[in-house]
Design a protein around this motif. Structure first.
Motif, PDB file in Angstrom:
ATOM      1  N   LYS A  86      -8.544   5.254  32.264  1.00 36.11           N
ATOM      2  CA  LYS A  86      -8.817   4.149  33.081  1.00 36.11           C
ATOM      3  C   LYS A  86      -8.697   2.778  32.337  1.00 36.11           C
ATOM      4  O   LYS A  86      -8.088   1.796  32.619  1.00 36.11           O
ATOM      5  N   ARG A  87      -9.679   2.753  31.148  1.00 32.55           N
ATOM      6  CA  ARG A  87      -9.855   1.457  30.419  1.00 32.55           C
ATOM      7  C   ARG A  87      -8.446   1.510  29.696  1.00 32.55           C
ATOM      8  O   ARG A  87      -8.059   0.193  29.340  1.00 32.55           O
ATOM      9  N   ASP A  88      -7.890   2.613  29.176  1.00 30.29           N
ATOM     10  CA  ASP A  88      -6.704   2.290  28.280  1.00 30.29           C
ATOM     11  C   ASP A  88      -5.507   1.774  29.230  1.00 30.29           C
ATOM     12  O   ASP A  88      -4.814   0.928  28.712  1.00 30.29           O
ATOM     13  N   SER A  98      -2.283   2.573  26.701  1.00 34.82           N
ATOM     14  CA  SER A  98      -1.931   3.742  26.969  1.00 34.82           C
ATOM     15  C   SER A  98      -0.380   4.071  26.435  1.00 34.82           C
ATOM     16  O   SER A  98      -0.209   5.112  26.110  1.00 34.82           O
ATOM     17  N   ALA A  99       0.352   2.979  26.469  1.00 33.10           N
ATOM     18  CA  ALA A  99       1.757   3.267  26.130  1.00 33.10           C
ATOM     19  C   ALA A  99       2.447   4.521  27.219  1.00 33.10           C
ATOM     20  O   ALA A  99       3.417   5.184  26.714  1.00 33.10           O
ATOM     21  N   LEU A 100       2.064   4.545  28.363  1.00 37.76           N
ATOM     22  CA  LEU A 100       2.587   5.579  29.105  1.00 37.76           C
ATOM     23  C   LEU A 100       2.883   4.588  30.404  1.00 37.76           C
ATOM     24  O   LEU A 100       2.586   3.527  30.673  1.00 37.76           O
ATOM     25  N   ALA A 139       2.458  13.304  29.423  1.00 35.86           N
ATOM     26  CA  ALA A 139       1.185  13.288  29.929  1.00 35.86           C
ATOM     27  C   ALA A 139       0.450  14.362  29.472  1.00 35.86           C
ATOM     28  O   ALA A 139      -0.861  13.920  28.824  1.00 35.86           O
ATOM     29  N   SER A 140       0.752  15.539  29.178  1.00 37.12           N
ATOM     30  CA  SER A 140       0.192  16.352  28.555  1.00 37.12           C
ATOM     31  C   SER A 140      -0.227  15.971  27.104  1.00 37.12           C
ATOM     32  O   SER A 140      -1.475  16.309  26.489  1.00 37.12           O
ATOM     33  N   ASN A 141       0.507  15.647  26.234  1.00 37.03           N
ATOM     34  CA  ASN A 141       0.332  15.195  24.972  1.00 37.03           C
ATOM     35  C   ASN A 141      -0.756  14.115  24.719  1.00 37.03           C
ATOM     36  O   ASN A 141      -1.345  14.026  23.721  1.00 37.03           O
ATOM     37  N   TYR A 142      -0.578  13.171  25.869  1.00 32.95           N
ATOM     38  CA  TYR A 142      -1.462  11.867  25.763  1.00 32.95           C
ATOM     39  C   TYR A 142      -2.709  12.535  26.044  1.00 32.95           C
ATOM     40  O   TYR A 142      -3.798  12.092  25.227  1.00 32.95           O
TER      41      TYR A 142
END
Length: 353
Positions: A209-211, A217-219, A188-191
């Protein structure tokens, strides 16, 4: 002398030389002492070379014109709010801040610390120098992100560290519903750092939110939730921060104020209403220089009979970012306070950059 016409704001040109001089002496004496001024006092000073009877006649005409008032039948005269406005706009000789006052202002603003500390110092030094309440409108500016790191503290708790492009660092403790693996915190930090740097908090939250909604987002769900909560904790905090700093309210409780408990109560109620004060200061943002609101000219302080001297301050690009000023009784030393507020606004503007 001919009778003066009663009007809301009589121009100085309607006063004879004699009336203008007597009016000036009454106002200056009242502003210095806070006491009504009588004809015997004016005659005794010797500057007018007039008898008390002649001075009384002029004082009566000035009272009829609405520029002076007598609080009691046997008392001297004091300026009305209309009279004070006439004096401030057309007769007051403004004095530059003394070297000591300039040094005190610059010294307080030069103290190291975040911008919030500088705003607190500005309000405090104005209060100290003017013996009034100092007030500063905080600039509404969101920091732009450089880095946001999430560090595990304990099961269910993480430390969010925000680093802004301006070098400011802030920490917040983030309460989690459950223990989160360290790898999720790092992801999360790196993102945030890689994809959202250079944006304000609001811009970052919208982009996130858009990603996520578009699948870019790949999260995973846990990391997405952390990103959203990490940004939201600051967005909410920025919205809740006070936009107004007031210091020195106790200066307003002088002997004359304590003799009128209702006015004191009204004044303290006014000072508690920071939203209304902020709205008043907003009207000074468009001013080219210092603005003066005397008593009932401003509805907020109409009952307490207080005055506001306010000046906008600008960044290096000339954009108005806030307002600084003082709140005090209508019996202000305007000739001293006005340039003091103006100098403080200029000094604060240089600091804001």
């Amino acid at each position: 002398m001919p009778k003066l016409q009663v009007m809301d704001r009589a121009p100085v040109t309607e006063l004879s030389d004699r009336a203008r001089e007597i009016f000036r002496l009454v106002v200056e004496s009242y502003l210095a002492s806070g006491q009504p001024v009588g004809s015997k006092t004016l005659a005794g000073e010797g500057a007018l070379n007039l008898s008390p009877a002649s001075i009384r006649s002029v004082l009566a005409d000035l009272e009829q014109a609405g520029l002076l008032a007598a609080p009691h039948t046997s008392a001297g005269r004091m300026p009305t709010e209309i009279g004070l406005r006439l004096f401030v706009d057309g007769m007051m000789q403004v004095a530059e801040p003394t070297p000591e006052e300039r040094a005190a202002i610059e010294r307080r603003l030069a103290e190291p610390g975040p911008i919030e500390a500088a705003l607190e110092a500005t309000s405090a030094v104005l209060s100290d120098l003017s013996a009034c309440a100092g007030v500063v409108m905080v600039p509404r500016r969101e920091p732009r992100l450089q880095q946001l790191s999430l560090v595990n503290l304990s099961p269910g708790r993480a430390l969010a560290v925000l680093v802004g492009e301006d070098g400011g660092v802030e920490n917040r403790v983030l309460e989690l519903s459950e223990a989160v693996p360290p790898g999720v915190l790092e992801t999360a930090s790196n993102y945030i750092t890689a994809h959202l740097a250079g944006r304000t908090l609001a811009e970052a939250a919208a982009a996130m939110k858009r990603d996520i909604s578009s699948g870019k987002s790949a999260l995973d769900r846990a990391a997405s939730d952390l990103v959203e909560r990490g940004l939201a904790i600051w967005s909410e905090d920025v919205m809740e921060r006070p936009v107004l700093v007031i210091r020195g309210q106790a200066n307003l409780l002088d002997e004359s104020a304590l003799s009128d408990i209702e006015r004191v109560r009204s004044l303290l109620d006014d000072l508690e209403n920071k939203q209304s004060i902020a709205q008043l200061l907003e009207t000074a943002r468009s001013a080219r220089s210092t603005r003066i609101f005397i008593g009932a000219e401003n509805r907020l302080f109409a009952l307490s009979g207080s005055s506001v001297v306010a000046s906008p301050y600008r960044d290096r690009d000339g954009k108005v970012v806030g307002v600084v000023g003082v709140i005090g009784p209508t019996r202000l030393n305007y000739a001293r306070v006005v340039p003091m507020v103006d100098f403080t606004a200029q000094s604060l503007g240089k600091l804001i950059g």
